[in-house]
Design a protein around this motif. Structure first.
Motif, short mmCIF file in Angstrom:
data_model
loop_
_atom_site.label_atom_id
_atom_site.label_comp_id
_atom_site.label_asym_id
_atom_site.label_seq_id
_atom_site.Cartn_x
_atom_site.Cartn_y
_atom_site.Cartn_z
N PHE A 1 0.87 -1.17 0.00
CA PHE A 1 0.00 0.00 0.00
C PHE A 1 0.91 1.23 0.00
N THR A 2 0.62 2.18 -0.83
CA THR A 2 1.39 3.42 -0.84
C THR A 2 0.45 4.58 -0.65
N MET A 3 0.98 5.73 -0.25
CA MET A 3 0.15 6.88 0.02
C MET A 3 0.86 8.15 -0.42
N ARG A 4 0.16 9.00 -1.15
CA ARG A 4 0.74 10.25 -1.61
C ARG A 4 0.67 11.31 -0.52
N VAL A 5 1.64 12.21 -0.51
CA VAL A 5 1.68 13.28 0.49
C VAL A 5 0.44 14.16 0.37
N SER A 6 0.05 14.48 -0.87
CA SER A 6 -1.12 15.33 -1.06
C SER A 6 -2.37 14.69 -0.49
N THR A 7 -2.44 13.36 -0.59
CA THR A 7 -3.60 12.65 -0.05
C THR A 7 -3.60 12.71 1.47
N CYS A 8 -2.41 12.61 2.09
CA CYS A 8 -2.32 12.71 3.55
C CYS A 8 -2.86 14.05 4.02
N ILE A 9 -2.45 15.11 3.33
CA ILE A 9 -2.91 16.45 3.72
C ILE A 9 -4.41 16.55 3.56
N MET A 10 -4.93 15.98 2.48
CA MET A 10 -6.36 16.03 2.24
C MET A 10 -7.13 15.30 3.33
N ILE A 11 -6.63 14.12 3.74
CA ILE A 11 -7.32 13.35 4.76
C ILE A 11 -7.27 14.05 6.11
N THR B 1 -1.81 11.02 15.06
CA THR B 1 -1.39 9.73 15.58
C THR B 1 -2.26 8.61 15.02
N LYS B 2 -3.43 8.95 14.50
CA LYS B 2 -4.30 7.94 13.91
C LYS B 2 -3.80 7.60 12.50
N THR B 3 -4.01 6.36 12.11
CA THR B 3 -3.52 5.95 10.80
C THR B 3 -4.34 6.60 9.69
N GLN B 4 -3.67 6.87 8.59
CA GLN B 4 -4.36 7.44 7.44
C GLN B 4 -5.39 6.46 6.87
N GLU B 5 -5.12 5.16 7.03
CA GLU B 5 -6.08 4.16 6.58
C GLU B 5 -7.40 4.30 7.33
N MET B 6 -7.32 4.52 8.65
CA MET B 6 -8.53 4.70 9.45
C MET B 6 -9.26 5.98 9.06
N VAL C 1 -11.41 8.63 -2.07
CA VAL C 1 -10.45 9.08 -1.05
C VAL C 1 -9.76 7.89 -0.40
N LEU C 2 -10.52 6.86 -0.05
CA LEU C 2 -9.92 5.68 0.57
C LEU C 2 -8.92 5.02 -0.38
N CYS C 3 -9.27 4.91 -1.64
CA CYS C 3 -8.36 4.30 -2.61
C CYS C 3 -7.07 5.11 -2.73
N GLN C 4 -7.19 6.44 -2.69
CA GLN C 4 -6.00 7.29 -2.77
C GLN C 4 -5.13 7.12 -1.53
N VAL C 5 -5.76 7.03 -0.38
CA VAL C 5 -5.00 6.85 0.86
C VAL C 5 -4.23 5.53 0.84
N LEU C 6 -4.88 4.47 0.34
CA LEU C 6 -4.25 3.16 0.32
C LEU C 6 -3.31 2.97 -0.86
N GLY C 7 -3.29 3.95 -1.79
CA GLY C 7 -2.46 3.80 -2.97
C GLY C 7 -3.00 2.75 -3.91
N ILE C 8 -4.32 2.55 -3.89
CA ILE C 8 -4.95 1.53 -4.73
C ILE C 8 -5.27 2.10 -6.10
N ASN C 9 -4.86 1.40 -7.13
CA ASN C 9 -5.27 1.74 -8.48
C ASN C 9 -6.68 1.18 -8.68
N PRO C 10 -7.69 2.03 -8.89
CA PRO C 10 -9.07 1.54 -8.99
C PRO C 10 -9.33 0.62 -10.16
N TYR C 11 -8.37 0.51 -11.10
CA TYR C 11 -8.54 -0.39 -12.23
C TYR C 11 -7.83 -1.71 -12.02
#
Length: 428
Positions: free
Chosen positions: A27-37, A106-111, A143-153
């Motif tokens: 699972f990967t996560m972009r910095v921009s997505t972290c800020i958004m979450i 302190t909470k995970t970005q996945e949560m 948003v969840l897919c972006q946080v997890l670094g999931i390619n929706p395809y």
């Protein structure tokens, strides 16, 4: 976190997605997505405050989830989780008592990503005060897919997705709802009393479907030990340097090891060593609406509440298609005290009867459906018979056709229903 992925294809009009192969990627996560979450996290508190007025404790209208390409596997599993009020509450309220953004980090970005989806589902699915309609706006999981670094395809395995994501949420109370334990043992038969026992935790139980039913499969798994015979060359060596002896090897499921939410993974895909290929097993495999484990757990005290070993069917994930291509959707019963079932196929929600669930989930054909199909077949013309054969119609199969069958079955422990439905401490 290692994760099973396979390159999929874009969503087709016939709801066909790709089935996963065992290849690992993190699972990967972009910095921009972290800020958004982190920005969205503050909104979760106000959204989850709906529960203070009783909304979280109610049985919400069932709403769909948008398929972003090949995210049917994710949509189906999230529906099963969301409709357990306690699990939903733990996810939605993960930030409720945080006092500052620093603590929120302190909470995970996945949560945070999952809470964002559930918060939107809660608002979209909430019954309108001005209408009796149960329709709702489908919720996106982008948003969840972006946080997890999931390619929706890229399609993934539905049950494995949740099994691997759950520990990453870093929520011990949530894990405790799903986690159980069984005991593996090896016991010598020479009268010496030598044995080896080990507790094995689990988030789901994988069942062989060859027995034809959940109860028989569990009896085979936890009630029939294997004989290790010294004469046949596979005896047990109790300790290093000791002679091999005859022994019994098996597993035991005990009452203290039973989880509040029992997920059963049905092993529908098998590998053929001779042909080096994978295939899907579509054999009929039945499961009851109420699963009684009193014949499995033999350590039940006589004065114990029998509901501690009874599980009520709550939801299931269906796979339709073959190995290499397919589609997932879910059936859910939001209130297990009623018989109100819904089929949630991505954004499409349909109220169904339990017999429709069984027809679609058991796999194969029942004798009743086969007889009905034969009668209808005689009345059809040649062209109609041709279409019915290739589509799996003609009342012989369920909604998904001849290749549909349950892949994951979720039960809730009857004695834990008050806790799971947030009824504890409330006036009945």
């Amino acid at each position: 976190m290692a994760y099973s992925l396979r390159v999929g294809s874009s969503r087709h009009s016939n709801n066909t997605c790709k089935q996963p192969i065992r290849a690992h990627a993190p699972f990967t996560m972009r910095v921009s997505t972290c800020i958004m979450i982190l920005t969205l996290a503050s909104g979760l508190v106000s959204a989850s405050s709906m529960s203070e007025h009783g909304s979280t404790n109610n049985y919400f209208g069932v709403g769909g989830l948008v398929n972003l390409g090949n995210t049917c596997y994710l949509n189906a599993q999230l529906q099963c989780i969301y409709h357990i009020p306690k699990a939903r509450d733990l996810i939605l309220h993960s930030q409720q008592h945080e006092k500052s953004q620093k603590q929120t980090q302190t909470k995970t970005q996945e949560m945070l990503g999952l809470a964002h989806v559930f918060s939107n589902m809660q608002q979209n699915n909430a019954p309108s005060s001005s209408s009796t309609s149960t329709s709702s706006t489908p919720t996106t999981t982008r948003v969840l897919c972006q946080v997890l670094g999931i390619n929706p395809y890229e399609q993934q395995d539905s049950q494995e997705f949740w099994k691997l994501l759950l520990p990453e949420l870093k929520s011990a109370p949530l894990v405790d709802l799903y986690q159980g334990a069984y005991e593996d043992y090896v016991a010598a038969l020479d009268g010496s009393g030598r044995e080896r026992r080990r507790e094995e935790p689990f988030l789901d139980l994988s069942l062989d479907i060859s027995s034809g039913s959940v109860l028989k499969s569990m009896e085979d798994t936890f009630g029939k030990p294997e004989l290790l015979s010294e004469e046949e060359g596979n005896g047990w060596r109790p300790e290093k340097g000791a002679d091999k002896v005859d022994a019994l090897k098996g597993s035991l499921l005990r009452v203290p090891g039973l989880p509040s939410i029992l997920q059963l993974h049905l092993k529908r895909f098998q590998y053929d060593w001779q042909t080096d290929t994978m295939s899907k097993l579509k054999d009929r495999f039945k499961f009851p609406k109420a699963l009684d484990l009193s014949t499995i757990c033999t350590d039940i005290p006589k004065d114990q509440d029998p509901s501690t070993v009874i599980y009520d069917l709550h939801s299931l994930v269906i796979h339709v298609g073959e190995y290499g291509s397919g589609h997932y959707y879910a059936y859910v019963r939001p209130n297990v005290r009623t018989n109100g079932w819904f089929r949630v196929d991505d954004s499409e929600v349909t109220k169904v009867k339990f017999r429709e669930v069984c027809a679609d989930a058991f796999g194969g054909r029942s004798s009743r459906n086969r007889e009905s199909s034969n009668n209808n077949h005689k009345k059809k013309g040649i062209w109609a018979r041709f279409l019915a054969f290739f589509s799996g119609d003609g009342n012989a199969y369920g909604y998904g056709g001849r290749t549909s069958c349950a892949y994951m079955v979720q039960y809730v422990r009857r004695s834990d229903i008050p806790m799971l439905y947030l009824e504890e401490g409330k006036d009945k």
